[in-house]
Design an enzyme around this catalytic site. Structure first.
Site, PDB file in Angstrom:
ATOM      1  CB  VAL A 140      -0.935   0.017   1.222  1.00  0.00           C
ATOM      2  CG1 VAL A 140      -1.787   1.280   1.207  1.00  0.00           C
ATOM      3  CG2 VAL A 140      -1.826  -1.220   1.232  1.00  0.00           C
ATOM      4  CE  LYS A 141       3.453   4.328  -5.116  1.00  0.00           C
ATOM      5  NZ  LYS A 141       3.611   4.661  -6.561  1.00  0.00           N
ATOM      6  CB  ILE A 142       1.504   5.755   2.903  1.00  0.00           C
ATOM      7  CG1 ILE A 142       0.462   4.656   3.173  1.00  0.00           C
ATOM      8  CG2 ILE A 142       1.249   6.969   3.794  1.00  0.00           C
ATOM      9  CD1 ILE A 142       0.494   4.123   4.596  1.00  0.00           C
TER      10      ILE A 142
END
Length: 370
Positions: A140-142
């Site tokens: 998951v890209k944050i």
């Protein structure tokens, strides 16, 4: 097309990830071919990539019709379309994920960029995306905004693997690594198996040269001209030196003893924007084992065709890189301002792409209703 250069890059310890994903790539076997023949071992996505994919062709028409029949609104449709592509890609990479003990075979999906400055909303969105895709090889890209840092720690603490994106400065990168280590410490306290938690830190490259070169051109002095095209690679090499400093010592060793893996540096934005430069420079000059280079297909093919992979081009070059930064400061480049501008523009660009994505899906939903 030869794959010798890509093979040499892989043999040097660099994981080659494709910076693109679309339903067409999945359905035509293009992505499977890149995995089989071009040493591609992962995929990254972002709002711009999805906006482009949705705007082209008819690959999504059937799913759009199904969504209309179910009464899905635009936000729900975007979520289902993007998570479907990412889930399919995760399945395609599953055997690679297993054969590399979880290191590669990874696919990234980004939280809604409109949440970049909202910690709690980013956490909730990240947890929801992980649940929606439901694959162990998801990242998951944050974004590495100030508000994103505590979200990174919290999401990792929940046992979810994270790709930290939009990193431009070494100072912010140190904050990201601190958030990562703190997240693993909390994950350990929460009873999670650290061996299953992975992370990469996406350090953006070409945009640094674009912004600093523009400022050097405005100065129009001989020294400023000498420094053109040097900032991005120097910046990345300084980041790698910071990585080496962080992942050693008692604090990290305590986590490593429980199976923790270092957060790998990932070189992002590696497509060359200035035609005066070699189109493979952000690959050739950033070769070091234990890193990832995610590249658009155009750059991938350029490296395969005429890249110059000559071994490690990063380790031990921090002093040389610092000289470049000292030179930039001496001619009057405000580096702090450069990195603020780049982060702000990065978030803005992804927000605009997300708006385009929403508009495109809205149009497709309306068309399917007619």
């Amino acid at each position: 097309m030869t794959t010798d250069n890509l093979g040499a890059l892989s043999d040097a310890g660099v994981s080659i990830w494709l910076d693109d994903l679309s339903r067409e790539r999945l359905n035509t076997g293009n992505l499977a071919d890149l995995i089989a023949h071009q040493h591609v071992v992962g995929v990254t996505t972002n709002p711009t990539i999805f906006a482009s994919a949705l705007a082209k062709g008819a690959a999504y028409d059937q799913q759009v019709r199904e969504l209309v029949a179910r009464g899905a609104d635009t936000d729900a449709a975007v979520r289902e379309i993007t998570t479907s592509d990412v889930r399919h890609a995760c399945d395609l990479f599953r055997s690679l994920y297993e054969s590399t003990d979880g290191v590669d075979g990874r696919v990234s999906i980004e939280v809604d960029p409109r949440l970049a400055n909202d910690t709690e909303a980013t956490i909730a969105e990240a947890l929801d995306l992980a649940k929606a895709v439901d694959r162990p090889n998801l990242l998951v890209k944050i974004p590495a905004t100030v508000e994103g840092l505590p979200a990174i720690t919290k999401v990792l603490a929940e046992g979810i693997s994270v790709n930290v994106t939009l990193i431009f400065s070494t100072a912010r990168y140190r904050d990201v690594m601190e958030a990562f280590v703190a997240g693993l410490e909390q994950a350990k306290a929460n009873g999670h198996d650290l061996r299953g938690i992975h992370s990469v830190a996406s350090f953006f490259v070409s945009r640094v040269d674009s912004e600093i070169d523009k400022r050097l051109e405005a100065l129009d002095t001989p020294r400023a001209q000498e420094l053109r095209g040097q900032a991005a690679i120097a910046n990345a090499r300084l980041a790698y030196a910071a990585f080496e400093e962080t992942f050693r010592g008692e604090r990290w060793e305590a986590l490593a003893a429980d199976g923790a893996r270092p957060q790998r540096p990932l070189w992002a934005s590696t497509g060359v924007k200035d035609p005066a430069y070699s189109d493979t420079r952000y690959v050739d000059e950033l070769v070091v084992a234990g890193t990832v280079n995610t590249m658009p297909e155009k750059t991938l093919h350029a490296v395969a065709d005429h890249g110059k992979i000559t071994g490690d081009t990063v380790t031990g070059r921090a002093a040389q890189a610092q000289e470049v930064f000292d030179g930039l400061s001496e001619v009057g480049i405000d580096l702090d301002d450069v990195f603020v501008v780049l982060e702000t523009e990065g978030v803005d660009k992804f927000e605009k792409s997300w708006a385009e994505l929403l508009d495109t899906v809205t149009g497709q939903l309306n068309q399917a209703k007619d």
